[in-house]
Design a protein around this motif. Structure first.
Motif, PDB file in Angstrom:
ATOM      1  N   GLU A   1       0.797  -1.221   0.000  1.00 19.03           N
ATOM      2  CA  GLU A   1       0.000   0.000   0.000  1.00 19.03           C
ATOM      3  C   GLU A   1       0.829   1.269   0.000  1.00 19.03           C
ATOM      4  OE1 GLU A   1      -2.754  -0.287   3.233  1.00 19.03           O
ATOM      5  OE2 GLU A   1      -4.084  -1.546   2.044  1.00 19.03           O
ATOM      6  N   ALA A   2       1.974   1.223   0.590  1.00 20.14           N
ATOM      7  CA  ALA A   2       2.785   2.437   0.657  1.00 20.14           C
ATOM      8  C   ALA A   2       4.259   2.041   0.746  1.00 20.14           C
ATOM      9  CB  ALA A   2       2.401   3.283   1.862  1.00 20.14           C
ATOM     10  N   LEU A   3       5.057   2.730   0.001  1.00 22.05           N
ATOM     11  CA  LEU A   3       6.500   2.513   0.052  1.00 22.05           C
ATOM     12  C   LEU A   3       7.180   3.860  -0.066  1.00 22.05           C
ATOM     13  CD1 LEU A   3       9.203   0.922  -0.138  1.00 22.05           C
ATOM     14  CD2 LEU A   3       8.826   0.835  -2.592  1.00 22.05           C
ATOM     15  N   GLN A   4       8.025   4.133   0.882  1.00 20.98           N
ATOM     16  CA  GLN A   4       8.904   5.290   0.822  1.00 20.98           C
ATOM     17  C   GLN A   4      10.286   4.796   1.207  1.00 20.98           C
ATOM     18  OE1 GLN A   4       7.288   8.245   3.467  1.00 20.98           O
ATOM     19  NE2 GLN A   4       5.818   8.929   1.950  1.00 20.98           N
ATOM     20  N   ALA A   5      11.278   5.242   0.462  1.00 20.52           N
ATOM     21  CA  ALA A   5      12.640   4.809   0.747  1.00 20.52           C
ATOM     22  C   ALA A   5      13.611   5.944   0.462  1.00 20.52           C
ATOM     23  CB  ALA A   5      13.001   3.592  -0.103  1.00 20.52           C
ATOM     24  N   THR A   6      14.693   5.913   1.189  1.00 20.60           N
ATOM     25  CA  THR A   6      15.801   6.830   0.948  1.00 20.60           C
ATOM     26  C   THR A   6      17.033   5.982   0.677  1.00 20.60           C
ATOM     27  OG1 THR A   6      14.849   8.464   2.444  1.00 20.60           O
ATOM     28  CG2 THR A   6      17.178   8.707   1.905  1.00 20.60           C
ATOM     29  N   LEU A   7      17.684   6.228  -0.454  1.00 20.88           N
ATOM     30  CA  LEU A   7      18.871   5.462  -0.834  1.00 20.88           C
ATOM     31  C   LEU A   7      20.139   6.195  -0.425  1.00 20.88           C
ATOM     32  CD1 LEU A   7      17.918   4.354  -4.453  1.00 20.88           C
ATOM     33  CD2 LEU A   7      17.717   3.032  -2.359  1.00 20.88           C
ATOM     34  N   TYR A   8      21.105   5.419   0.031  1.00 22.27           N
ATOM     35  CA  TYR A   8      22.423   5.924   0.405  1.00 22.27           C
ATOM     36  C   TYR A   8      23.465   5.016  -0.220  1.00 22.27           C
ATOM     37  CZ  TYR A   8      19.827   7.942   4.363  1.00 22.27           C
ATOM     38  OH  TYR A   8      18.930   8.604   5.139  1.00 22.27           O
ATOM     39  N   ARG A   9      24.636   5.574  -0.486  1.00 21.92           N
ATOM     40  CA  ARG A   9      25.772   4.691  -0.753  1.00 21.92           C
ATOM     41  C   ARG A   9      26.164   4.156   0.612  1.00 21.92           C
ATOM     42  NH1 ARG A   9      28.191   4.764  -5.873  1.00 21.92           N
ATOM     43  NH2 ARG A   9      27.516   6.537  -7.109  1.00 21.92           N
ATOM     44  N   GLU A  10      26.611   2.910   0.681  1.00 23.84           N
ATOM     45  CA  GLU A  10      26.790   2.221   1.961  1.00 23.84           C
ATOM     46  C   GLU A  10      27.557   3.000   3.017  1.00 23.84           C
ATOM     47  OE1 GLU A  10      28.255  -1.700   1.077  1.00 23.84           O
ATOM     48  OE2 GLU A  10      26.347  -2.527   1.723  1.00 23.84           O
ATOM     49  N   ASN A  11      28.633   3.624   2.671  1.00 23.35           N
ATOM     50  CA  ASN A  11      29.484   4.265   3.672  1.00 23.35           C
ATOM     51  C   ASN A  11      29.300   5.772   3.745  1.00 23.35           C
ATOM     52  OD1 ASN A  11      30.611   1.763   4.325  1.00 23.35           O
ATOM     53  ND2 ASN A  11      32.066   1.926   2.643  1.00 23.35           N
ATOM     54  N   GLU A  12      28.218   6.283   3.176  1.00 20.51           N
ATOM     55  CA  GLU A  12      27.991   7.730   3.173  1.00 20.51           C
ATOM     56  C   GLU A  12      26.746   8.071   3.982  1.00 20.51           C
ATOM     57  OE1 GLU A  12      27.867   9.250  -0.797  1.00 20.51           O
ATOM     58  OE2 GLU A  12      29.771   8.347  -1.345  1.00 20.51           O
ATOM     59  N   THR A  13      26.716   9.290   4.503  1.00 16.24           N
ATOM     60  CA  THR A  13      25.553   9.732   5.264  1.00 16.24           C
ATOM     61  C   THR A  13      24.636  10.620   4.435  1.00 16.24           C
ATOM     62  OG1 THR A  13      26.814  11.605   6.125  1.00 16.24           O
ATOM     63  CG2 THR A  13      26.746   9.611   7.481  1.00 16.24           C
ATOM     64  N   ALA A  14      25.139  11.177   3.341  1.00 10.93           N
ATOM     65  CA  ALA A  14      24.311  12.039   2.493  1.00 10.93           C
ATOM     66  C   ALA A  14      23.340  11.191   1.678  1.00 10.93           C
ATOM     67  CB  ALA A  14      25.195  12.866   1.564  1.00 10.93           C
ATOM     68  N   ARG A  15      22.083  11.627   1.609  1.00 10.38           N
ATOM     69  CA  ARG A  15      21.076  10.908   0.829  1.00 10.38           C
ATOM     70  C   ARG A  15      21.432  10.980  -0.649  1.00 10.38           C
ATOM     71  NH1 ARG A  15      15.640  13.728   2.721  1.00 10.38           N
ATOM     72  NH2 ARG A  15      16.377  14.907   0.971  1.00 10.38           N
ATOM     73  N   PHE A  16      21.238   9.864  -1.330  1.00 10.93           N
ATOM     74  CA  PHE A  16      21.505   9.795  -2.761  1.00 10.93           C
ATOM     75  C   PHE A  16      20.221  10.015  -3.556  1.00 10.93           C
ATOM     76  CE2 PHE A  16      22.186   7.597  -6.802  1.00 10.93           C
ATOM     77  CZ  PHE A  16      23.407   8.145  -7.190  1.00 10.93           C
ATOM     78  N   ALA A  17      19.119   9.385  -3.086  1.00 11.99           N
ATOM     79  CA  ALA A  17      17.844   9.494  -3.793  1.00 11.99           C
ATOM     80  C   ALA A  17      16.689   9.180  -2.846  1.00 11.99           C
ATOM     81  CB  ALA A  17      17.808   8.532  -4.979  1.00 11.99           C
ATOM     82  N   ASP A  18      15.515   9.699  -3.181  1.00 10.15           N
ATOM     83  CA  ASP A  18      14.273   9.367  -2.485  1.00 10.15           C
ATOM     84  C   ASP A  18      13.377   8.626  -3.463  1.00 10.15           C
ATOM     85  OD1 ASP A  18      14.922  10.612  -0.066  1.00 10.15           O
ATOM     86  OD2 ASP A  18      14.167  12.546  -0.745  1.00 10.15           O
ATOM     87  N   VAL A  19      12.654   7.629  -2.961  1.00  8.42           N
ATOM     88  CA  VAL A  19      11.766   6.819  -3.789  1.00  8.42           C
ATOM     89  C   VAL A  19      10.397   6.761  -3.109  1.00  8.42           C
ATOM     90  CG1 VAL A  19      11.372   4.537  -4.798  1.00  8.42           C
ATOM     91  CG2 VAL A  19      13.699   5.391  -4.540  1.00  8.42           C
ATOM     92  N   VAL A  20       9.331   6.980  -3.902  1.00  6.67           N
ATOM     93  CA  VAL A  20       7.965   6.892  -3.390  1.00  6.67           C
ATOM     94  C   VAL A  20       7.150   6.056  -4.363  1.00  6.67           C
ATOM     95  CG1 VAL A  20       5.886   8.195  -2.790  1.00  6.67           C
ATOM     96  CG2 VAL A  20       8.130   9.151  -2.279  1.00  6.67           C
ATOM     97  N   MET A  21       6.390   5.097  -3.834  1.00  7.25           N
ATOM     98  CA  MET A  21       5.509   4.289  -4.677  1.00  7.25           C
ATOM     99  C   MET A  21       4.219   5.062  -4.920  1.00  7.25           C
ATOM    100  SD  MET A  21       4.103   0.380  -4.180  1.00  7.25           S
ATOM    101  CE  MET A  21       2.811   0.692  -2.999  1.00  7.25           C
ATOM    102  N   GLU A  22       3.791   5.076  -6.177  1.00  6.22           N
ATOM    103  CA  GLU A  22       2.545   5.731  -6.553  1.00  6.22           C
ATOM    104  C   GLU A  22       1.469   4.658  -6.672  1.00  6.22           C
ATOM    105  OE1 GLU A  22       2.482   8.995  -6.642  1.00  6.22           O
ATOM    106  OE2 GLU A  22       4.657   9.120  -6.419  1.00  6.22           O
ATOM    107  N   GLY A  23       0.415   4.739  -5.877  1.00  3.75           N
ATOM    108  CA  GLY A  23      -0.659   3.752  -5.946  1.00  3.75           C
ATOM    109  C   GLY A  23      -0.363   2.534  -5.088  1.00  3.75           C
TER     110      GLY A  23
END
Length: 169
Positions: A65-87
């Motif tokens: 029903e809902a998915l939100q994710a934040t991607l990181y490179r393994e050893n980094e603290t800065a966010r690389f990307a945000d992902v949101v599921m539509e529908g």
């Protein structure tokens, strides 16, 4: 009162017979069509179809029903990307199918992507903070995990049956 006790006993017996190996299994995934590419002050946004190959040997219908994710490179603290599921996406009982899950992807550091190139990205070097809501029959569960390696994301659906965050609805 007898009916209530009989119902409670039946529920406990069913719970005891639960077989974790019958949870859905993600067999594979690939990124499908990319569209709606736009450049903004907060990064590059695109609509992406995630083709998810799923096998569901159980008699239960699962709905993502809902998915939100934040991607990181393994050893980094800065966010690389945000992902949101539509529908939503439904995994039918006793099925093996490929689900096209519509996602909105927002690259927060597009220059890092350009520097390495699309061919230079190794997904095994990424991890994600994931917030996923899964409905299984009448149960609704929310799964929240931090810094999950992308190679282990396929275990999240099985975690939906095992987490203790049950919410009846």
């Amino acid at each position: 009162m007898k009916r209530f006790l009989a119902l409670l006993c039946a529920a406990l017996l069913l719970a005891a017979c639960h077989n974790e190996s019958r949870d859905p299994v993600i067999k594979g995934y690939r990124l499908g069509q990319v569209s709606g590419l736009s450049l903004g002050a907060d990064g590059v946004t695109a609509d992406v179809a995630l083709d998810l190959e799923v096998e569901n040997p159980s008699a239960a219908r699962y709905t993502l029903e809902a998915l939100q994710a934040t991607l990181y490179r393994e050893n980094e603290t800065a966010r690389f990307a945000d992902v949101v599921m539509e529908g939503t996406a439904t995994i039918e009982p006793h099925s093996e199918a490929t689900l096209a899950i519509p996602l909105t992807l927002r690259l927060l550091r597009p220059l890092a992507l350009l520097a390495t190139g699309l061919d230079g990205i190794d997904l095994s070097q990424f991890c994600a903070d994931v917030d996923l809501t899964v409905r299984k029959g009448a149960l609704k569960k929310r799964i929240q995990k931090e810094r999950v390696p992308l190679s282990q994301l396929e275990t999240l659906l099985g975690a939906a049956s095992n987490t203790k965050q049950n919410e009846s609805k």
